[in-house]
Design an enzyme around this catalytic site. Structure first.
Site, PDB file in Angstrom:
ATOM      1  N   THR A   1       0.818  -1.204   0.000  1.00 53.20           N
ATOM      2  CA  THR A   1       0.000   0.000   0.000  1.00 53.20           C
ATOM      3  C   THR A   1       0.856   1.259   0.000  1.00 53.20           C
ATOM      4  OG1 THR A   1      -1.716  -1.178   1.237  1.00 53.20           O
ATOM      5  CG2 THR A   1      -1.858   1.221   1.175  1.00 53.20           C
TER       6      THR A   1
ATOM      7  N   LYS B   1      -1.332  -1.075  -4.047  1.00 48.82           N
ATOM      8  CA  LYS B   1      -2.596  -0.438  -3.698  1.00 48.82           C
ATOM      9  C   LYS B   1      -2.310   1.040  -3.436  1.00 48.82           C
ATOM     10  CE  LYS B   1      -6.008  -0.643   0.049  1.00 48.82           C
ATOM     11  NZ  LYS B   1      -6.568  -1.522   1.091  1.00 48.82           N
TER      12      LYS B   1
ATOM     13  N   LYS C   1      -3.337   4.649  -2.193  1.00 50.27           N
ATOM     14  CA  LYS C   1      -4.260   5.406  -1.364  1.00 50.27           C
ATOM     15  C   LYS C   1      -4.574   6.741  -2.029  1.00 50.27           C
ATOM     16  CE  LYS C   1      -4.983   2.922   2.433  1.00 50.27           C
ATOM     17  NZ  LYS C   1      -6.335   2.517   2.864  1.00 50.27           N
TER      18      LYS C   1
ATOM     19  N   ASP D   1      -7.695   2.890  -3.311  1.00 49.62           N
ATOM     20  CA  ASP D   1      -8.560   2.939  -2.130  1.00 49.62           C
ATOM     21  C   ASP D   1      -8.772   4.404  -1.775  1.00 49.62           C
ATOM     22  OD1 ASP D   1      -9.907   2.670   0.226  1.00 49.62           O
ATOM     23  OD2 ASP D   1      -8.321   1.582   1.287  1.00 49.62           O
TER      24      ASP D   1
ATOM     25  N   GLU E   1     -11.585   0.499  -4.042  1.00 54.07           N
ATOM     26  CA  GLU E   1     -12.037   0.156  -2.695  1.00 54.07           C
ATOM     27  C   GLU E   1     -12.670   1.380  -2.024  1.00 54.07           C
ATOM     28  OE1 GLU E   1     -10.175  -1.578   1.492  1.00 54.07           O
ATOM     29  OE2 GLU E   1      -8.990  -1.674  -0.354  1.00 54.07           O
TER      30      GLU E   1
ATOM     31  N   ASP F   1     -15.061  -1.729   2.192  1.00 55.50           N
ATOM     32  CA  ASP F   1     -14.329  -1.981   3.430  1.00 55.50           C
ATOM     33  C   ASP F   1     -15.109  -1.411   4.612  1.00 55.50           C
ATOM     34  OD1 ASP F   1     -12.592  -2.127   5.583  1.00 55.50           O
ATOM     35  OD2 ASP F   1     -11.016  -0.914   4.690  1.00 55.50           O
TER      36      ASP F   1
ATOM     37  N   LYS G   1     -11.655  -7.771   7.320  1.00 56.56           N
ATOM     38  CA  LYS G   1     -10.577  -7.487   8.259  1.00 56.56           C
ATOM     39  C   LYS G   1     -10.939  -8.108   9.605  1.00 56.56           C
ATOM     40  CE  LYS G   1      -9.034  -3.199   6.065  1.00 56.56           C
ATOM     41  NZ  LYS G   1      -8.897  -1.713   6.204  1.00 56.56           N
TER      42      LYS G   1
ATOM     43  N   ASP H   1      -4.423  -7.838   1.022  1.00 53.63           N
ATOM     44  CA  ASP H   1      -3.747  -6.611   1.418  1.00 53.63           C
ATOM     45  C   ASP H   1      -3.256  -6.783   2.851  1.00 53.63           C
ATOM     46  OD1 ASP H   1      -2.919  -3.900   1.504  1.00 53.63           O
ATOM     47  OD2 ASP H   1      -4.841  -3.294   2.358  1.00 53.63           O
TER      48      ASP H   1
ATOM     49  N   ASP I   1      -0.035  -6.076   4.697  1.00 55.93           N
ATOM     50  CA  ASP I   1       1.278  -5.446   4.601  1.00 55.93           C
ATOM     51  C   ASP I   1       1.605  -4.503   5.751  1.00 55.93           C
ATOM     52  OD1 ASP I   1      -0.600  -3.530   3.975  1.00 55.93           O
ATOM     53  OD2 ASP I   1       0.382  -2.812   2.165  1.00 55.93           O
TER      54      ASP I   1
END
Length: 346
Positions: free
Chosen positions: A120, A145, A147, A175, A201, A226, A250, A303, A305
């Site tokens: 990310t 990914k 942000k 995301d 996302e 999410d 999550k 994801d 990380d």
């Protein structure tokens, strides 16, 4: 943290988390992690500690392999408090695996031993994000990914800079962490499709479900939720009304590995896309998430990380990394050793 980690609505400079320890009468010790995420789950270090202390006496006397019973008990005893539940259940599953002589994912019927995660990129100026993208691709990551957080014109600059930096072979995900309006998200989905982005996302606010239905119908890119989806009931609602193409599970939202399995079954039944992500947590929590991935199998996106953002952590063992490839521990339980001396110092 190695450096401040930015998303659309927050900046994180240090990791604050709770470790949960479970011990059996035979001397087996299990560990779990409960990362607070006040803006997502409502949990804080204080509420997690109080919830764990409330649950502890209610789990005394259970056989280590009665982990589904433990899951029922903690959900009967407490509403929400999902991060605390995640930490307790990870510790219970750690001792359950040790008692059975099996890694946790095999105890749960899983078979996957390795899989690929993204890395990310923290929200920043386009040039900074591009350089970070080059660095992690050099380290072996083939999925990034990105942000984002508005305004949309700046977000497009960010994605273009990253794409130009890493070339067409690296897979990109974005995301927005709830940052866009419906009109902005529809426009961005079309522009991002041209840049080869494979999934968006949480582009809209968590409870904007009607707008998400419209966006999903208009977007050429799959929409994964999410913050909108915490548990199996949320997943069922969002998938039934057509608000998304997939769900990011999550542990701290779902209440742990078993809650994550329940969400995963709903997503599978709907024929939707599966993703497993993480909060701001150490390798202890990341390894528990990896066991969920291994137990579910067939992930569309992973994801895991967050441990890469930490300067150090009081754990040893756990997952092994080879670039973007994660290998799940084969030792009984979670396969993580907590260094209690270092933990006490922290």
């Amino acid at each position: 943290m190695v450096k401040p980690f930015r998303i659309a609505y927050d900046v994180v400079t240090s990791a604050e988390t709770v470790f949960v320890r479970v011990e059996t009468s035979d001397g087996l010790v299990g560990w779990g992690e409960a990362p607070p995420a006040p803006k997502i789950t409502g949990d804080t270090v204080g509420t997690i500690a109080a919830a764990v202390k409330h649950l502890a006496p209610r789990l005394e006397g259970l056989d280590p392999t009665e982990y589904w019973r433990a899951w029922l008990i903690i959900n009967r005893e407490l509403r929400r408090n999902t991060a605390a539940k995640a930490g307790v259940m990870a510790a219970v599953l750690d001792v359950a695996g040790k008692a059975a002589g099996l890694p946790t994912y095999k105890l749960l019927g899983g078979w996957v031993t390795e899989f690929e995660t993204d890395y990310t990129l923290s929200l920043d100026e386009p040039g900074v994000m591009a350089e970070e993208a080059r660095e992690w691709v050099r380290k072996g990551f083939k999925v990034l990914k990105v942000k984002l957080g508005g305004p949309p014109s700046k977000d497009l600059e960010r994605v273009r800079a990253v794409r130009d930096a890493v070339g067409p072979s690296v897979r990109l995900r974005v995301d927005a962490n709830q940052a866009w309006s419906l009109k902005e998200a529809i426009m961005m989905s079309r522009e991002l499709a041209e840049l080869g982005v494979e999934v968006i996302e949480q582009p809209l606010p968590a409870r904007a479900l009607r707008d998400l239905i419209v966006l999903r119908a208009e977007s050429p890119i799959p929409i994964v939720l999410d913050e909108s989806v915490h548990d199996a009931a949320d997943a069922l609602q969002c998938l039934t009304i057509g608000a998304c193409d997939g769900v990011n599970i999550k542990l701290a939202k779902a209440g742990g590995v078993l809650g994550g399995l329940e969400v995963g079954r709903v997503v599978r039944a709907a024929g939707a896309k599966l993703m497993v992500g993480c909060m701001n947590e150490t390798k202890l929590g990341i390894t528990a998430g990896a066991h969920l991935v291994a137990a579910l199998g067939g992930m569309d996106y992973v994801d895991l990380d967050a441990d890469l953002f930490l300067r150090g952590e009081p754990v040893r063992g756990g997952i092994e990394r080879d670039g973007g490839i994660i290998r799940v521990p084969s030792k009984p339980g979670l396969g993580v050793e907590v260094l209690e001396g270092e933990l006490r110092e922290l």
